[in-house]
Every structure is written in structure tokens, then in C-alpha cells.
Design a protein around this motif. Structure first.
Motif, PDB file in Angstrom:
ATOM      1  N   LYS A  86      73.815  12.050  39.129  1.00 11.62           N
ATOM      2  CA  LYS A  86      72.354  11.961  39.023  1.00 11.62           C
ATOM      3  C   LYS A  86      71.749  13.156  38.274  1.00 11.62           C
ATOM      4  O   LYS A  86      70.541  13.252  38.148  1.00 11.62           O
ATOM      5  N   GLY A  87      72.587  14.112  37.849  1.00 11.45           N
ATOM      6  CA  GLY A  87      72.058  15.308  37.173  1.00 11.45           C
ATOM      7  C   GLY A  87      71.251  16.198  38.103  1.00 11.45           C
ATOM      8  O   GLY A  87      70.280  16.831  37.701  1.00 11.45           O
ATOM      9  N   LEU A  88      71.662  16.267  39.366  1.00 11.30           N
ATOM     10  CA  LEU A  88      70.922  17.046  40.361  1.00 11.30           C
ATOM     11  C   LEU A  88      71.673  18.328  40.730  1.00 11.30           C
ATOM     12  O   LEU A  88      72.890  18.421  40.556  1.00 11.30           O
ATOM     13  N   LEU A  89      70.927  19.259  41.265  1.00 13.89           N
ATOM     14  CA  LEU A  89      71.536  20.482  41.766  1.00 13.89           C
ATOM     15  C   LEU A  89      71.811  20.347  43.257  1.00 13.89           C
ATOM     16  O   LEU A  89      70.971  19.842  44.012  1.00 13.89           O
ATOM     17  N   ALA A 104      68.931  11.753  50.147  1.00 16.42           N
ATOM     18  CA  ALA A 104      68.145  12.583  49.229  1.00 16.42           C
ATOM     19  C   ALA A 104      68.745  12.550  47.822  1.00 16.42           C
ATOM     20  O   ALA A 104      68.024  12.378  46.829  1.00 16.42           O
ATOM     21  N   LEU A 105      70.057  12.696  47.735  1.00 17.58           N
ATOM     22  CA  LEU A 105      70.700  12.688  46.413  1.00 17.58           C
ATOM     23  C   LEU A 105      70.549  11.314  45.750  1.00 17.58           C
ATOM     24  O   LEU A 105      70.251  11.218  44.557  1.00 17.58           O
ATOM     25  N   LYS A 106      70.745  10.268  46.521  1.00 17.68           N
ATOM     26  CA  LYS A 106      70.627   8.913  45.951  1.00 17.68           C
ATOM     27  C   LYS A 106      69.233   8.679  45.398  1.00 17.68           C
ATOM     28  O   LYS A 106      69.043   7.965  44.419  1.00 17.68           O
ATOM     29  N   ARG A 107      68.254   9.304  46.059  1.00 21.15           N
ATOM     30  CA  ARG A 107      66.869   9.115  45.641  1.00 21.15           C
ATOM     31  C   ARG A 107      66.501  10.013  44.448  1.00 21.15           C
ATOM     32  O   ARG A 107      65.431   9.889  43.863  1.00 21.15           O
ATOM     33  N   GLY A 108      67.387  10.965  44.119  1.00 19.81           N
ATOM     34  CA  GLY A 108      67.108  11.822  42.962  1.00 19.81           C
ATOM     35  C   GLY A 108      66.505  13.171  43.320  1.00 19.81           C
ATOM     36  O   GLY A 108      65.885  13.818  42.484  1.00 19.81           O
ATOM     37  N   LEU A 109      66.692  13.603  44.575  1.00 18.68           N
ATOM     38  CA  LEU A 109      66.197  14.932  44.965  1.00 18.68           C
ATOM     39  C   LEU A 109      67.315  15.975  44.828  1.00 18.68           C
ATOM     40  O   LEU A 109      68.468  15.695  45.147  1.00 18.68           O
ATOM     41  N   HIS A 110      66.933  17.171  44.377  1.00 15.03           N
ATOM     42  CA  HIS A 110      67.865  18.292  44.490  1.00 15.03           C
ATOM     43  C   HIS A 110      68.079  18.589  45.978  1.00 15.03           C
ATOM     44  O   HIS A 110      67.192  18.324  46.800  1.00 15.03           O
ATOM     45  N   VAL A 111      69.232  19.139  46.307  1.00 14.11           N
ATOM     46  CA  VAL A 111      69.520  19.438  47.714  1.00 14.11           C
ATOM     47  C   VAL A 111      69.969  20.891  47.846  1.00 14.11           C
ATOM     48  O   VAL A 111      70.731  21.402  47.022  1.00 14.11           O
TER      49      VAL A 111
END
Lengths: 440, 440
Positions: free
Chosen positions: A124-127, A95-102
Motif C-alpha cells: 500500500k506504500g505505507l509506513l 488500519a493498513l488495509k484502509r491505507g493508514l500509516h501505522v
């Protein structure tokens, strides 16, 4: 109003089903609070047919959570499966690699791979939000990560396992043995069929390792925690504690010392009139000591489907309120690539008070011998209690209880080993550390 | 790294000076945590010459905070002056109108103008943070506003005034009178020279009104709070409470009822073995009851320069971590234009337990008369204590203490009025409401 936030839930056990029900029944109120709708776009679980109390219409079903992480039309991947490895780890990484927040409630996953996952999210700038992973519904992650930014921490400690606290509370209130209370906890669903992970302190250790990192800025070191469970706490210890003005709790403690960071999980005496001593049953509590704020204590439900779902929901609504790529809260308090190696303090150099309960042969000279061994190790005593008759151990036995002033663990170990060598001990000596809240 | 966040601090008293010192001495660590530097660009206070322990070099000085809000080269205006009107109100309005984020510790300002200011902030897409306005360093605003989004609230209550809690704690521990403890609190700086605002409950009411809005989504209604202070609590009440298993605290309580929202501030009996009963001295505590999470209790420092500065710092770092225009947390939990009018519940319809202490003439028939008046009003009694001799009131007097089961305020008022009419009362009857925590 902004576009809806599309979420996928992997794992539809008690927490996942509760979360889905809340998201559906409170959709309007949540949309108002967040300024956008939150829609369940996809779910993944083992048994599709089961009725979980929410409407699956229009929701994509995935048998495989990893496939959901890789392919579903979602913005946020919510991991509620559990486990440090396997599907949870693989799907969160995907999920993180794909650019999704988790969002995850998985303490074991974070204890094992938290730093790696935090790096991935930050690159990736994700939460990556995980409020439910520690102390259930108590907002301790948000408090450490957001409210207390800028504070230097000296110690944090808490009751982070409801099973253990339930057992210790029942033992004291009903005068029952550990074994009986464990059975009761199992009957009520507060303890697993195999309770080892809870009662030996591993669960607390996982949670503590995450809080330690948030407070002290080190890499997560769940495998470098001193661990003692509650299975050898007897009703005699609990009564003796109470007589001396203490109550026994299983605490996880992280503390900054001159030689490093202590991380320890063990049965602990806390003063009877302290706030944390009143925390009964399955309730959790976390205390945080920091230099600007002072002491903060939070008490609340540490487990349960709804309480955990509340924490997950808070994490999801935080993402809904932010705009994509907008908020940059470091996952572990400071950017993961700047976390320092864990500098473990030696447990033998731990300083604190100790409760020592000895069952000894009732003969002249024993008491003097014990006192001498304590003095030889420079251990100063706060109180000494001697019970002439200890029925369980027979007429020839007596119990001696010592409470020390602050001393070093190594001195206590040396003194107790010397006492064991004298030959008058009946059974194993009991040693319980004392922890004193600063103010509350 | 993003551009520095430029802040201006209006008010350099204990909190403002503490904040400025922390921002300067911890600049590097804060920049790491926030992903950008936080720089003090401007300050405003009365006396420029005074040494406040931080470096004014390169910081623009404004004698007039309104001018600072209107003209300084800043992103965030931090209001630490206090007061519902005057410079605080004018400068915060000016800052928001100009497009600056605002952080304030000013409960009086929010109690009076919170909804108007929230609307202004939301229209402009700005953040208005005010963690320090309620319960000092305890992160209760963030918890209600962010962690518990989606929960429905039934009740919240707390010890939100350190002065009152200090006085009540001292009275119990030392057996001193209210007047003596107040003097002691003034000597130690815990109470103002004119303590009215604290001891009569107004300060608690301001704070309560903000929490009520966050929990129940109504417009702030600080002027519609039932108010009773602690000045008529006697040492006799405190001892009688303890004998019956209670402790007296000044609580602010907001509760959802069938007829509206109760907001009340009054001396309250809480069970001795509850967690909140152990909260001593100037420490604050807030309990929140909600349907998904359950019960959450937070305990910590409610005042003091550093603890308050810690809360302000959390608010500032939250803004530093977000990107301009990015985060949309509604100021009061839901968008200000959607807050509902406050539906005040009638205090006479409040339901709960009551402690009633009566000093009466010691003669036959008095007890029966009291019992009859209670029965006539359908008030069921949990316990009755009669002290034959009340030395302070002379040999002819006795004290009767009644504790009721849950009953309605109007019934208690009617019964007490009827008892007063019987002519055997010596002095005013004392009536103290009982509040029972749900679980902790």
C-alpha cells in the motif's frame, strides 16, 4: 505549511497518555520541526472517564480500536495496546488495509506477524514504524533500518530486558539472592506479578527476533530462539564471575555463522572492563557489529512511559516530516517479500568460551577426572579455580570453576554429561556462556 | 523500480574511495534496500591516474569539483574534500543553488557556514545530510534530528576526538607521558604531523557546535566555545584521578543553564564506573540528556575511511529512499530561518565539581592557607589528598589534591589566584573540571 497530520491513538496506558500529553503541550514546537501540525483526532481505550492529564475536547472517542482503525478521520493509527493477537492485530491490519500509516510499540505483534504486516504496508506504500518495540527509547530500529543500510552484519547483542538487568545488578551490588531481588523488582514496579515472561527470556527473544531480521534479512523467527532465563543464576555465580573478571548479563545474541544464524537468549559473562558490563539497573544496551561501520553500542532507557513515548513520537514525527506516499523505507530493512527463510544454526555448534561451575565431593581424584573429561573433548582451559570449602554445600564439598577457551557447545555438553556420570557431583553443574565484545 | 539515483563524489581520499568501492560492490543489495539503483555518475579529485580500487568506466571525471557541482548529470553532490572554505564551500553552494541534494562529512564547513547552507537547502526543498561530520560512524545527527524530535535537551557531551582519547588511554594504560603518546599516535596515523587542531580541542569544538544547534535550536556558534586542550595533562593527573575514582577524557559539553547555553571543550574527570569512562582508544562516544527520553549514550568508531563511509552511505541511502522533493527534515533540526541567536553562558558562571592539583613547598601553614582560601570562596571539599613526597619536584615539595563539591568557576578561579599569590606554589596549579553522567 502543509495540512495537519491527523493521528489516532489506540491504548491510553502509561505510554499512550504520555504521548498524548506531549503532543498537546509541545504542539507548536512539533509543528515547527515537522513543517505541519500533528493533531490527535481520535483515541480508543477501555475507561473513558479516567483523567489522563490531556484534553479530550474535540477528540473522537472509540470504545473499539478496530472501529477507530476502520472509521476515524485519521492519517496514522498508533497502536499502544500490546499483545500478539486480539484487538492489536485486528486493528493494525484494518488500519493498513484502509491505507493508514501505522506506528506501534508492540514487540509481540511484530514477532508473530511482522512479515505479514510489513508486506501489507509495502503493497500500500505505507509506513509501519516500531522504534519503541525494541529497547524502548534507544533508536536501534532506525539505526539498523536507515543508518546502516549497505553494511553486512556479523553479530548483534544486547541487554534488552530491564527487569533482568535490574535483578542481576542488585544481586551483585547488594549480595542478595535472585528471589529477594525479584521481590524488590516487583515492589518497585520493574517486574510483573507473574515475571516469567521477563525472567525466562521470552521478552528479550521477541525483541531479538526483530533485530535479527533487520540485520540478516531473514523472516522473523521468534519461535526458533535458544532460550535460558536467569532464575538459576546464584550469587555464587556472580561472585565467581567477578573474581574471574566477568559480569553476568542476560543477553540476546544474533550471530552469523558458517551454518546459519544463531539466535540465543541466555545469561552471559561479559568482560568486566567492557562498556556493556557497566550498564546497570533497568538500562538497556544494544551492540551492533557490521563490516563497514565496525562496532556500535547504544545505551539508554529500555522501558518507562516517557522513554517509550519518545520513541513513538520519533516515529510519528518521521511520518509528519515525510509527505504522503513519499518515503519508501522498507519496514524490515529490505522489502518484506524478499526476506529469506530463517536458516537456524544448531545451538550444539555454537562456539565460544564457557564458564562451568561444579560443586563436587572433596576427595582425591575428582579434579583429575574433571580435567580428563575436558581433555577427552578437546576443551582447552583458560583458567581453573578451586575453592576448598563451599560452606553452603557442607564441609565435604568443594567448588571447581573452569573457564574454557573458545570451544563448541556440543563438546561442553558431552564433557559435562560425562562428569555427571562419574557420581561425585553435588547438585546441578552451572554452565554460562561467555561473550566478548569486539572492541568496546 | 524508480529511476536510479545519480551521485557525484568530490574528493577521493580514504573516505571517498571507500564509499565508491562499497557502492560498486554492493550495488544490487543497495538497490533492493532503497527501491532504486544508486549510480556513481561523476567524480572529482586531484590525481586521475591513481588506482583507488573501484572502476572508473562510464564515470565522468572532473578536475574541478565546482564544475562537477555545476554541470554533472547528478541528483546528489557528495562533498568529501574538507575545509571550511575554498573548493568545498564553493562547490556545495553551487550544488544547492542548482537544486542538488548534498551529503557532506565536512564539520569545518558546517561549523562555519552551516546555517547559511541549511537555509539554501530548505528554500530549495533539498536534503543536506552530514552524519559523518560528527563522531564518524555514530548516528548522532540522525538521532538528534529525527529520533528525538519533541524532546527538550538539558545537556549533551561526548568524546569526539579519537586522537585525544587514544593519547589519554595510552598514558593511563602504559604510564607514558603526553609527548611519548602523541609520538606513538603520529606513528600509527592517529595524529597529524601538526596535531594542534586535535589536541587543543578545535576539532571537538567544530563537532560540538553542530550538536549544540541540533539540541538547543541556536545558530551555530563554533567560535564561542570555551577551549582547553590536553597537552598539559600529566601522568600525575591521570594517576591522581584514578586514585580518586575518576578517569580523564577530553569532552565537548553543551549544557543549558539559567543564563544561556554553555559550550565547552576541556579535559574532564568522569567517574571510573561510568559507561563513558570505559570508552578507550580512538573510539568516540556521545551522551544526550533529554526530558522525555532520559539519557542516551552511543559509542562507536569516530573516524577511519570505512566508518566514515558508512555514515555517508546512510545519508545517501536516505536520499535514495525518499522521492524528489518529498522529505522535509529540517537540516539543523528546526528550519534554519527559525534558529535563535546563540545565548552564550559565561564560563565563569559554570557550576560543577573541580579537581585541583597543587605542588607546594613542604612547610607548616601551607595546608591551612589553602583550606582558608577555599573556605573564603565558599568552596566545599569532597576530598583532600596530600602526598608528602613528590619526587619530580624534589624533597622540599609536596602535592595537594582537592576535589570540590559543585561550585562556581569564578570561585575556583579566585581561590586559585589567591593561592598563587601566597608564594608557596611550585609550578602552575592544575584545575580539571568534573562531569557526572546522570545515570549511565
Amino acid at each position: 505549511m502543509a495540512d495537519a497530520l491527523k493521528i489516532g491513538i489506540a491504548g491510553l496506558g502509561t505510554v499512550g497518555a504520555s504521548l498524548a500529553r506531549i503532543l498537546q503541550t509541545r504542539a507548536n514546537a512539533l509543528a515547527v520541526s515537522c513543517g505541519r501540525a500533528i493533531t490527535i483526532q481520535a483515541v480508543s481505550a477501555r475507561a473513558k472517564g479516567k483523567d489522563r492529564g490531556f484534553d479530550l475536547t474535540g477528540i473522537a472517542w472509540y470504545d473499539d480500536p478496530v472501529e477507530m482503525a476502520e472509521k476515524a478521520d485519521i492519517d496514522v493509527f498508533i497502536e499502544l495496546m500490546g499483545g500478539a493477537e486480539g484487538a492489536a492485530a485486528v486493528s493494525v491490519r484494518a488500519a493498513l488495509k484502509r491505507g493508514l500509516h501505522v506506528v506501534t510499540a508492540n514487540k509481540a505483534l511484530l514477532a508473530a506477524h511482522g512479515v505479514e504486516l510489513a508486506k501489507l504496508a509495502e503493497e500500500k506504500g505505507l509506513l509501519l514504524n516500531y522504534e519503541a518495540a525494541v529497547a524502548g527509547g534507544i533508536p536501534v530500529i532506525k539505526t539498523l533500518r536507515e543508518s546502516l543500510t549497505g553494511n553486512h552484519f556479523s553479530r548483534l547483542y544486547g541487554i534488552m530486558n530491564g527487569t533482568c538487568n535490574y535483578i542481576l545488578t542488585r544481586m551483585e551490588k547488594e549480595g542478595l539472592s535472585f528471589a529477594d531481588c525479584l521481590k524488590e523488582a516487583q515492589r518497585l514496579g520493574y517486574a510483573e506479578a507473574d515475571p516469567t515472561f521477563d525472567i525466562e527470556g521470552n521478552d528479550t527473544a521477541h525483541k531479538l527476533s526483530i533485530l535479527t531480521t533487520l540485520a540478516f534479512g531473514n523472516q522473523i523467527a521468534a519461535d526458533q530462539i535458544y532460550l535460558e532465563g536467569i532464575s538459576n543464576i546464584s550469587i555464587d555465580d556472580i561472585h565467581a564471575a567477578r573474581d574471574l573478571g566477568y559480569r553476568i548479563k542476560l543477553l540476546g545474541v544474533a550471530q552469523k555463522t558458517a551454518t546459519g544464524i544463531e539466535q540465543r537468549v541466555h545469561p552471559t559473562m561479559v568482560p568486566l572492563d567492557s562498556v556493556i558490563a557497566q550498564v546497570d539497573g533497568v538500562t538497556n544496551a544494544v551492540a551492533i557489529e557490521s563490516d563497514i561501520l565496525g562496532e556500535l553500542l547504544m545505551v539508554g532507557p529500555g522501558a518507562g512511559g516517557n522513554a517509550t513515548a519518545s520513541a513513538v513520537l520519533g516515529d510519528v514525527t518521521d511520518i509528519a516530516k515525510s509527505r504522503p506516499g513519499a518515503q519508501q523505507v522498507p519496514v524490515l530493512g529490505r522489502p518484506a517479500h524478499l526476506l529469506e527463510p530463517y536458516a537456524q544454526a544448531e545451538m550444539t555448534r555454537h562456539e565460544g568460551g564457557y564458564f562451568i561451575r561444579l560443586t563436587v565431593v572433596d576427595r582425591t581424584g575428582v579434579f583429575a577426572s574433571i580435567a580428563t573429561q575436558m581433555a577427552n573433548n578437546n576443551i582447552s582451559l583458560e583458567s581453573i579455580v578451586q575453592h576448598s570449602k563451599t560452606p553452603a554445600a557442607g564441609d565435604q564439598a568443594k567448588t571447581i570453576i573452569l573457564v574454557t577457551h573458545a570451544t563448541m557447545e556440543s563438546a561442553v555438553r558431552t564433557a559435562v554429561a560425562a562428569i555427571k556420570g562419574e557420581g561425585y557431583l553435588l547438585g546441578e553443574p552451572q554452565v554460562i556462556r561467555i561473550e566478548r565484545p569486539k572492541t568496546v
